[in-house]
Design a protein around this motif. Structure first.
Motif, mmCIF file in Angstrom:
data_model
loop_
_atom_site.group_PDB
_atom_site.id
_atom_site.type_symbol
_atom_site.label_atom_id
_atom_site.label_comp_id
_atom_site.label_asym_id
_atom_site.label_seq_id
_atom_site.Cartn_x
_atom_site.Cartn_y
_atom_site.Cartn_z
ATOM 1 N N GLU A 159 59.999 148.628 -53.613
ATOM 2 C CA GLU A 159 59.166 148.602 -52.414
ATOM 3 C C GLU A 159 59.657 149.636 -51.396
ATOM 4 O O GLU A 159 58.853 150.391 -50.830
ATOM 5 C CB GLU A 159 59.216 147.194 -51.809
ATOM 6 N N GLY A 162 58.751 153.122 -52.860
ATOM 7 C CA GLY A 162 57.381 153.379 -53.295
ATOM 8 C C GLY A 162 57.239 153.511 -54.802
ATOM 9 O O GLY A 162 56.328 154.170 -55.292
ATOM 10 N N THR A 164 56.661 151.754 -58.638
ATOM 11 C CA THR A 164 55.991 150.620 -59.253
ATOM 12 C C THR A 164 57.038 149.769 -59.957
ATOM 13 O O THR A 164 57.820 150.281 -60.756
ATOM 14 C CB THR A 164 54.933 151.099 -60.272
#
Length: 182
Positions: A159, A162, A164
């Motif tokens: 998070e 950025g 996945t």
């Protein structure tokens, strides 16, 4: 060495999907994650020097990580339709950890003395971990545990950067973290 210079060391690795750097103060540790290790899903609990309980308690692992200032995070992503092909999953993890050992070598050549969290338990000894044979580890000082052993919340790391984290059902990502600047 700046963050940009560190990222430049790894940017040309062919299987690298993403990389980023965070201060270790941004890492989130959740001691309840140790249950994943204690449930022994991977079969290495108490059987591998890189795994609990041999690697240390959740608090010891957190202290070990927070001795460093920065963490380089790398991700590789593999296509595994339906996440059902165990052979492809194991091969992806193996190639990811091979990437991780190359990065460790690059960081050491650049003057760092990194510690690392790799994808899963150590499997560098071809005959299996010597712990089960009650023999010492030949890699003393270079025993790298997984993020679960550290009780690290990898989703929070992703998070922040950025990246996945969760699979889409046909792809799996593996992560390694390199602790820098002790």
């Amino acid at each position: 060495m700046t963050d940009s210079e560190i990222l430049a060391l790894v940017e040309n690795e062919p299987i690298l999907a993403a990389a980023g750097i965070l201060p270790t103060s941004a890492l989130v540790f959740e001691p309840a994650y140790r249950k994943y290790c204690e449930d022994n899903v991977c079969g290495q609990y108490g059987a591998n020097y890189s795994c609990p309980p041999a690697c240390g308690t959740p608090e010891q692992m957190k202290r070990r990580a927070l001795r460093y200032r920065r963490v380089l995070v790398v991700q590789s992503t593999w296509e595994v339709p339906g996440l059902k092909d165990l052979e492809k999953l194991v091969r992806g993890k193996r190639l990811h950890n091979d990437l991780s050992y190359r990065i460790l070598d690059q960081l050491e050549r650049a003057g760092f003395a990194p510690d690392a969290m790799l994808a899963g338990h150590c499997d560098r000894c071809p005959e299996g971990c010597r712990m089960v044979q009650e023999k010492p580890c030949p890699r003393q000082g270079k025993i790298y545990s997984c993020a679960s052993a550290y009780c690290l919340d990898v989703a929070k790391v992703c998070e922040h950067l950025g990246m996945t984290y969760l699979s889409d059902g046909d792809h799996v990502s593996f992560f390694s973290m390199f602790l820098l600047d002790q």
